[in-house]
Design an enzyme around this catalytic site. Sequence first.
Site, PDB file in Angstrom:
ATOM      1  N   LYS A 194     -35.896 -86.632  27.666  1.00 25.40           N
ATOM      2  CA  LYS A 194     -35.175 -85.897  26.618  1.00 25.40           C
ATOM      3  C   LYS A 194     -35.467 -86.563  25.287  1.00 25.40           C
ATOM      4  O   LYS A 194     -35.772 -87.766  25.247  1.00 25.40           O
ATOM      5  CB  LYS A 194     -33.665 -85.942  26.879  1.00 25.40           C
ATOM      6  CG  LYS A 194     -32.850 -84.963  26.047  1.00 25.40           C
ATOM      7  CD  LYS A 194     -32.835 -83.576  26.649  1.00 25.40           C
ATOM      8  CE  LYS A 194     -32.147 -82.553  25.774  1.00 25.40           C
ATOM      9  NZ  LYS A 194     -32.033 -81.256  26.458  1.00 25.40           N
ATOM     10  N   ASP A 241     -34.139 -77.304  22.334  1.00 22.76           N
ATOM     11  CA  ASP A 241     -32.767 -77.584  22.772  1.00 22.76           C
ATOM     12  C   ASP A 241     -31.887 -77.182  21.585  1.00 22.76           C
ATOM     13  O   ASP A 241     -32.335 -76.407  20.726  1.00 22.76           O
ATOM     14  CB  ASP A 241     -32.573 -79.063  23.148  1.00 22.76           C
ATOM     15  CG  ASP A 241     -31.238 -79.324  23.861  1.00 22.76           C
ATOM     16  OD1 ASP A 241     -31.051 -78.829  24.971  1.00 22.76           O
ATOM     17  OD2 ASP A 241     -30.367 -80.020  23.290  1.00 22.76           O
ATOM     18  N   THR A 274     -32.484 -69.478  30.474  1.00 27.22           N
ATOM     19  CA  THR A 274     -31.321 -70.323  30.786  1.00 27.22           C
ATOM     20  C   THR A 274     -30.077 -69.461  31.005  1.00 27.22           C
ATOM     21  O   THR A 274     -29.356 -69.629  31.992  1.00 27.22           O
ATOM     22  CB  THR A 274     -31.099 -71.369  29.683  1.00 27.22           C
ATOM     23  OG1 THR A 274     -32.337 -72.025  29.425  1.00 27.22           O
ATOM     24  CG2 THR A 274     -30.061 -72.393  30.109  1.00 27.22           C
ATOM     25  N   SER A 331     -39.699 -73.227  31.979  1.00 34.45           N
ATOM     26  CA  SER A 331     -40.655 -74.051  31.230  1.00 34.45           C
ATOM     27  C   SER A 331     -41.758 -74.555  32.163  1.00 34.45           C
ATOM     28  O   SER A 331     -42.928 -74.603  31.777  1.00 34.45           O
ATOM     29  CB  SER A 331     -39.945 -75.241  30.590  1.00 34.45           C
ATOM     30  OG  SER A 331     -39.339 -74.860  29.379  1.00 34.45           O
TER      31      SER A 331
HETATM   32  P1  NDP Z   1     -28.540 -73.514  20.265  1.00 35.01           P
HETATM   33  O1  NDP Z   1     -28.823 -74.461  19.168  1.00 35.01           O
HETATM   34  O2  NDP Z   1     -29.332 -72.255  20.373  1.00 35.01           O
HETATM   35  O3  NDP Z   1     -27.003 -73.086  20.249  1.00 35.01           O
HETATM   36  C1  NDP Z   1     -26.002 -74.054  20.323  1.00 35.01           C
HETATM   37  C2  NDP Z   1     -24.642 -73.365  20.199  1.00 35.01           C
HETATM   38  O4  NDP Z   1     -23.622 -74.318  20.464  1.00 35.01           O
HETATM   39  C3  NDP Z   1     -24.377 -72.824  18.824  1.00 35.01           C
HETATM   40  O5  NDP Z   1     -23.496 -71.746  18.917  1.00 35.01           O
HETATM   41  C4  NDP Z   1     -23.717 -74.009  18.129  1.00 35.01           C
HETATM   42  O6  NDP Z   1     -22.872 -73.660  17.049  1.00 35.01           O
HETATM   43  C5  NDP Z   1     -22.898 -74.596  19.259  1.00 35.01           C
HETATM   44  N1  NDP Z   1     -22.789 -76.052  19.095  1.00 35.01           N
HETATM   45  C6  NDP Z   1     -23.792 -76.957  19.079  1.00 35.01           C
HETATM   46  N2  NDP Z   1     -23.325 -78.180  18.871  1.00 35.01           N
HETATM   47  C7  NDP Z   1     -21.999 -78.045  18.759  1.00 35.01           C
HETATM   48  C8  NDP Z   1     -20.955 -78.969  18.531  1.00 35.01           C
HETATM   49  N3  NDP Z   1     -21.197 -80.278  18.377  1.00 35.01           N
HETATM   50  N4  NDP Z   1     -19.696 -78.476  18.498  1.00 35.01           N
HETATM   51  C9  NDP Z   1     -19.433 -77.163  18.652  1.00 35.01           C
HETATM   52  N5  NDP Z   1     -20.384 -76.239  18.849  1.00 35.01           N
HETATM   53  C10 NDP Z   1     -21.645 -76.682  18.904  1.00 35.01           C
HETATM   54  O7  NDP Z   1     -28.655 -74.373  21.610  1.00 35.01           O
HETATM   55  P2  NDP Z   1     -28.846 -73.859  23.107  1.00 35.01           P
HETATM   56  O8  NDP Z   1     -28.129 -72.586  23.321  1.00 35.01           O
HETATM   57  O9  NDP Z   1     -30.272 -73.955  23.428  1.00 35.01           O
HETATM   58  O10 NDP Z   1     -28.125 -75.041  23.919  1.00 35.01           O
HETATM   59  C11 NDP Z   1     -26.739 -75.000  24.278  1.00 35.01           C
HETATM   60  C12 NDP Z   1     -26.478 -75.985  25.397  1.00 35.01           C
HETATM   61  O11 NDP Z   1     -27.269 -75.630  26.551  1.00 35.01           O
HETATM   62  C13 NDP Z   1     -26.832 -77.451  25.106  1.00 35.01           C
HETATM   63  O12 NDP Z   1     -25.966 -78.283  25.817  1.00 35.01           O
HETATM   64  C14 NDP Z   1     -28.246 -77.568  25.702  1.00 35.01           C
HETATM   65  O13 NDP Z   1     -28.595 -78.900  25.990  1.00 35.01           O
HETATM   66  C15 NDP Z   1     -28.057 -76.744  26.961  1.00 35.01           C
HETATM   67  N6  NDP Z   1     -29.274 -76.232  27.581  1.00 35.01           N
HETATM   68  C16 NDP Z   1     -30.162 -75.473  26.896  1.00 35.01           C
HETATM   69  C17 NDP Z   1     -31.282 -74.957  27.517  1.00 35.01           C
HETATM   70  C18 NDP Z   1     -32.225 -74.054  26.815  1.00 35.01           C
HETATM   71  O14 NDP Z   1     -33.157 -73.562  27.454  1.00 35.01           O
HETATM   72  N7  NDP Z   1     -32.050 -73.758  25.539  1.00 35.01           N
HETATM   73  C19 NDP Z   1     -31.578 -75.276  28.914  1.00 35.01           C
HETATM   74  C20 NDP Z   1     -30.540 -76.022  29.577  1.00 35.01           C
HETATM   75  C21 NDP Z   1     -29.451 -76.483  28.915  1.00 35.01           C
HETATM   76  P3  NDP Z   1     -23.402 -73.856  15.546  1.00 35.01           P
HETATM   77  O15 NDP Z   1     -24.465 -72.840  15.351  1.00 35.01           O
HETATM   78  O16 NDP Z   1     -22.211 -73.643  14.705  1.00 35.01           O
HETATM   79  O17 NDP Z   1     -23.929 -75.263  15.466  1.00 35.01           O
HETATM   80  O1  8G0 Z   2     -31.331 -79.231  29.320  1.00 37.48           O
HETATM   81  C1  8G0 Z   2     -32.371 -78.729  29.729  1.00 37.48           C
HETATM   82  O2  8G0 Z   2     -32.619 -78.586  30.927  1.00 37.48           O
HETATM   83  C2  8G0 Z   2     -33.384 -78.231  28.759  1.00 37.48           C
HETATM   84  C3  8G0 Z   2     -32.977 -77.902  27.487  1.00 37.48           C
HETATM   85  C4  8G0 Z   2     -33.924 -77.403  26.617  1.00 37.48           C
HETATM   86  C5  8G0 Z   2     -35.253 -77.255  27.020  1.00 37.48           C
HETATM   87  C6  8G0 Z   2     -35.628 -77.630  28.295  1.00 37.48           C
HETATM   88  C7  8G0 Z   2     -37.052 -77.453  28.725  1.00 37.48           C
HETATM   89  O3  8G0 Z   2     -37.687 -78.425  29.135  1.00 37.48           O
HETATM   90  O4  8G0 Z   2     -37.515 -76.331  28.676  1.00 37.48           O
HETATM   91  C8  8G0 Z   2     -34.685 -78.104  29.168  1.00 37.48           C
END
Ligand code: NDP
Ligand code: 8G0
Length: 376
Positions: free
Chosen positions: A54, A94, A137, A308
Amino acid sequence: MINNGFRVQFNSAIGPYKGGLRLHPSVNLGIIKFLGFEQIFKNSLTGLPIGGGKGGSDFDPKGKSDREVMAFCQSFITELYKYIGADTDVPAGDIGTGAREIGYMYGQYKRLTGLYEGVLTGKGLTYGGSLARTEATGYGLLYLTEEMLKCNGHDIAGKTVVVSGSGNVAIYAVQKAQQLGAKVVTVSDSTGWVYDPEGIDVALLKEVKEVKRARLTEYAAARPSAQYHDKASEGTNQWIIKCDVALPCATQNELNLEDAKTLVANGVMAVAEGANMPTTLEATKYLQENGVLFCPGKAANAGGVATSALEMSQNSERLSWTFEEVDSKLKNIMVNIFHNLDAAAKKYGMDGDYVAGANIAGFLKVAEAMTAQGIV
Ligand code: NDP
Ligand code: 8G0
């Protein structure tokens, strides 16, 4: 302004390091380490050949111009490029890192190395990205949730769902939940949350978040059925809304013991983590002790990294699969993951404890590969 960048290469027993890059002001080494540690076992659960890592930076892309974001991404890759590669370490997006950022990073890697290789995933479709990666996801979360409910005698169709977040994971979780016949009544961001009793309008949500990069107040302003709630002034969050299924899809520690108590009092049946470790340890225990089906992120959100890995396969064979092909592989992977957790929990005398099941099933493969390789 100086930003700090990190990459933690945690375990490569079963494949090249793989995991996202987070761009958010809260990023520090501790956060990247816990995410990297979880990633090892998640990647193992996918059944695909990927190790765990990560990375990220405390750079905040919010409110920055495209040019500023590009400058950051180029500097970041100028430092990182020597440590990554299609067969060594393959980062992805992420929180705060979407298609735009991955594009700038990919371009800088190619400029510095001269290599056109699958070094990053989540790429655009014109330069090696995979169809269905954007959706993966959120869709995967729902495929697993649907299977978990089914195996416990319930149907996702007709259920009321509360989702947190409004980013990549949340948007496609809402979309798939609706396609499966559920009603999603909330989304949130870092400043507020929206309650939309008629069901979230995904097209509008995508327009506000993906196109305008705006706040949820704009969603509420354009949708008469929606109520906007400010978190700071009200001291509330979306978990107060009565639901059958709760899907935390924003960030770590966003569902605490108090939230868990509210969800249970309101009759929640299942919680599945779209985000990484959104549920605190005390909240997880409370939910499990009160008979709530609980699936941890390392299983429930594994569809992103699994897809991925499918992007890496396509890059290696220099071919692109159709959306349906990728989506059906994703669905199979998620259903298999659930059955593996379920079986591991049963085998080790913890029937229904999917947290233990995920940890055991994920760990065993990595431990066996490390042992076979002489623990190197
Ligand atoms: P994005 O940046 O697309 O969206 C994040 C969302 O969560 C936004 O709505 C954001 O609000 C909110 N957010 C982020 N940080 C905070 C915080 N500190 N407090 C409150 N709200 C927060 O990210 P993703 O959707 O990609 O990721 C969301 C979660 O899923 C994370 O934990 C990530 O690690 C996990 N994840 C993502 C994957 C992926 O493929 N994208 C795969 C597996 C897990 P705002 O816009 O206001 O910041
Ligand atoms: O948390 C995860 O598994 C994650 C988040 C964002 C990207 C990826 C990836 O390797 O595609 C994994």
